[in-house]
Design a protein around this motif. Sequence first.
Motif, PDB file in Angstrom:
ATOM      1  N   UNK A 143       1.255  -1.009   0.185  1.00 37.97           N
ATOM      2  CA  UNK A 143       0.057   0.291  -0.269  1.00 37.97           C
ATOM      3  C   UNK A 143       1.013   1.017   0.048  1.00 37.97           C
ATOM      4  N   UNK A 144       0.601   1.938  -0.953  1.00 37.57           N
ATOM      5  CA  UNK A 144       1.144   3.826  -0.885  1.00 37.57           C
ATOM      6  C   UNK A 144       2.764   3.312  -2.212  1.00 37.57           C
ATOM      7  N   UNK A 145       2.384   2.472  -1.959  1.00 39.26           N
ATOM      8  CA  UNK A 145       3.377   1.996  -3.953  1.00 39.26           C
ATOM      9  C   UNK A 145       2.838   1.809  -4.523  1.00 39.26           C
ATOM     10  N   UNK A 146       3.953   1.569  -5.792  1.00 33.35           N
ATOM     11  CA  UNK A 146       3.800   1.204  -7.308  1.00 33.35           C
ATOM     12  C   UNK A 146       4.749   0.406  -7.936  1.00 33.35           C
ATOM     13  N   UNK A 147       5.580  -0.782  -6.850  1.00 30.46           N
ATOM     14  CA  UNK A 147       6.279  -1.423  -7.692  1.00 30.46           C
ATOM     15  C   UNK A 147       6.385  -2.073  -6.465  1.00 30.46           C
ATOM     16  N   UNK A 148       7.372  -3.468  -7.230  1.00 27.98           N
ATOM     17  CA  UNK A 148       7.876  -4.697  -6.063  1.00 27.98           C
ATOM     18  C   UNK A 148       9.356  -4.880  -6.651  1.00 27.98           C
ATOM     19  N   UNK A 149      10.020  -5.358  -5.783  1.00 24.30           N
ATOM     20  CA  UNK A 149      11.282  -5.811  -6.252  1.00 24.30           C
ATOM     21  C   UNK A 149      11.434  -7.608  -6.925  1.00 24.30           C
ATOM     22  N   UNK A 150      12.059  -7.659  -7.367  1.00 32.11           N
ATOM     23  CA  UNK A 150      11.940  -9.039  -8.430  1.00 32.11           C
ATOM     24  C   UNK A 150      13.211  -9.559  -7.515  1.00 32.11           C
ATOM     25  N   UNK A 151      13.517 -10.552  -7.212  1.00 34.60           N
ATOM     26  CA  UNK A 151      14.702 -11.299  -6.746  1.00 34.60           C
ATOM     27  C   UNK A 151      15.074 -11.702  -5.242  1.00 34.60           C
ATOM     28  N   UNK A 152      15.722 -12.305  -5.192  1.00 37.64           N
ATOM     29  CA  UNK A 152      16.703 -12.197  -3.536  1.00 37.64           C
ATOM     30  C   UNK A 152      17.836 -12.561  -3.586  1.00 37.64           C
ATOM     31  N   UNK A 153      19.010 -11.151  -4.412  1.00 38.29           N
ATOM     32  CA  UNK A 153      19.872 -11.203  -4.154  1.00 38.29           C
ATOM     33  C   UNK A 153      20.749  -9.802  -4.906  1.00 38.29           C
ATOM     34  N   UNK A 154      22.155 -10.256  -5.653  1.00 36.12           N
ATOM     35  CA  UNK A 154      22.625  -8.740  -6.449  1.00 36.12           C
ATOM     36  C   UNK A 154      21.665  -9.271  -7.523  1.00 36.12           C
ATOM     37  N   UNK A 155      20.815  -9.369  -7.962  1.00 34.96           N
ATOM     38  CA  UNK A 155      20.475  -9.482  -9.229  1.00 34.96           C
ATOM     39  C   UNK A 155      19.139  -8.890  -9.260  1.00 34.96           C
ATOM     40  N   UNK A 156      19.151  -8.344  -7.505  1.00 33.72           N
ATOM     41  CA  UNK A 156      17.423  -7.914  -7.851  1.00 33.72           C
ATOM     42  C   UNK A 156      16.974  -6.721  -8.298  1.00 33.72           C
ATOM     43  N   UNK A 157      15.997  -5.780  -9.094  1.00 30.21           N
ATOM     44  CA  UNK A 157      15.377  -5.571  -9.689  1.00 30.21           C
ATOM     45  C   UNK A 157      13.756  -4.653  -9.372  1.00 30.21           C
ATOM     46  N   UNK A 158      13.279  -3.710  -9.853  1.00 36.39           N
ATOM     47  CA  UNK A 158      12.626  -2.589  -9.510  1.00 36.39           C
ATOM     48  C   UNK A 158      11.042  -2.291 -10.704  1.00 36.39           C
TER      49      UNK A 158
ATOM     50  N   UNK B  51      17.602   2.122  -2.435  1.00 37.59           N
ATOM     51  CA  UNK B  51      17.673   3.890  -1.981  1.00 37.59           C
ATOM     52  C   UNK B  51      18.547   4.019  -2.875  1.00 37.59           C
ATOM     53  N   UNK B  52      17.847   5.578  -3.439  1.00 32.51           N
ATOM     54  CA  UNK B  52      18.014   6.656  -4.503  1.00 32.51           C
ATOM     55  C   UNK B  52      18.807   7.783  -4.587  1.00 32.51           C
ATOM     56  N   UNK B  53      19.279   8.235  -5.087  1.00 32.41           N
ATOM     57  CA  UNK B  53      19.579  10.070  -5.137  1.00 32.41           C
ATOM     58  C   UNK B  53      18.406  10.874  -5.464  1.00 32.41           C
ATOM     59  N   UNK B  54      17.630  10.253  -6.088  1.00 28.66           N
ATOM     60  CA  UNK B  54      16.324  11.455  -7.439  1.00 28.66           C
ATOM     61  C   UNK B  54      15.296  11.215  -5.696  1.00 28.66           C
ATOM     62  N   UNK B  55      14.866  12.692  -5.542  1.00 29.65           N
ATOM     63  CA  UNK B  55      13.691  12.591  -4.778  1.00 29.65           C
ATOM     64  C   UNK B  55      12.367  12.453  -5.672  1.00 29.65           C
ATOM     65  N   UNK B  56      12.752  12.688  -6.956  1.00 24.84           N
ATOM     66  CA  UNK B  56      11.505  12.597  -8.379  1.00 24.84           C
ATOM     67  C   UNK B  56      10.830  10.802  -7.940  1.00 24.84           C
ATOM     68  N   UNK B  57      12.384   9.998  -8.088  1.00 24.55           N
ATOM     69  CA  UNK B  57      11.844   8.792  -8.570  1.00 24.55           C
ATOM     70  C   UNK B  57      11.519   8.040  -7.203  1.00 24.55           C
ATOM     71  N   UNK B  58      12.191   8.709  -6.453  1.00 24.77           N
ATOM     72  CA  UNK B  58      11.718   8.123  -4.613  1.00 24.77           C
ATOM     73  C   UNK B  58       9.937   8.694  -4.780  1.00 24.77           C
ATOM     74  N   UNK B  59       9.972   9.310  -5.298  1.00 24.74           N
ATOM     75  CA  UNK B  59       8.349  10.509  -4.578  1.00 24.74           C
ATOM     76  C   UNK B  59       7.471   9.355  -6.118  1.00 24.74           C
ATOM     77  N   UNK B  60       8.106   9.138  -6.876  1.00 23.88           N
ATOM     78  CA  UNK B  60       7.538   8.120  -8.025  1.00 23.88           C
ATOM     79  C   UNK B  60       6.592   6.590  -7.459  1.00 23.88           C
ATOM     80  N   UNK B  61       7.728   6.166  -7.102  1.00 21.22           N
ATOM     81  CA  UNK B  61       7.218   4.971  -6.377  1.00 21.22           C
ATOM     82  C   UNK B  61       6.697   5.157  -4.965  1.00 21.22           C
ATOM     83  N   UNK B  62       6.467   5.526  -3.875  1.00 24.89           N
ATOM     84  CA  UNK B  62       6.178   6.003  -3.125  1.00 24.89           C
ATOM     85  C   UNK B  62       4.963   6.598  -3.692  1.00 24.89           C
TER      86      UNK B  62
END
Length: 186
Positions: free
Chosen positions: A24-39, A132-143
Amino acid sequence: MQRIVLGRVKPTLSLPQALDKIRAGTRAVVVGDGHGSRVVTAGDIFEAMNEALDAGKDPKSVEIGEVKPTLPRVAVEAPPVTTTDRFGPPGSRPSLTFPEEDRFRSLLMAKDGGKEPRYLVEEIGPEGAVIVTSSEAFAGHLAKSLTICKCAGEPVHRFEPDQVRVPGVCNRPHGRPVTCSQAGIV
């Protein structure tokens, strides 16, 4: 640094199951369980579901691991994890220390020139991960809360609002009317 907690899923989960794991309150998932995880965003999932429907396939037969995400993943090594964790006892979850955050921020900005939203997946457990991101816009988009747009008629295509090219009209050839509502609201 911006941090967003997302649900985490295994690559073998079906598209509809992965969609249900979006917190709730997000628009994505993380796929994977290790080094190759991605949004993978809801929009990525909807696109894969629509393609499956148009090909006469059941979206339940497509695994989330087959989805090509549209968001770029950071291509730099993650900073080393220290044995002391400022969020809990050592080993409870990896965490970046403050000097490492500064190093990571500078690597991200140097890598993308501050133009593209890059991220690192910071693992926290089997059901979630921190982005973890340095982009406020990106964080806002995901949240932002997920809004689902559905077309009327068969097959029922789904989109995020920013994926709908003509407001109120399905992107697919049948051009049916589209209505949007927040996820979880019927």
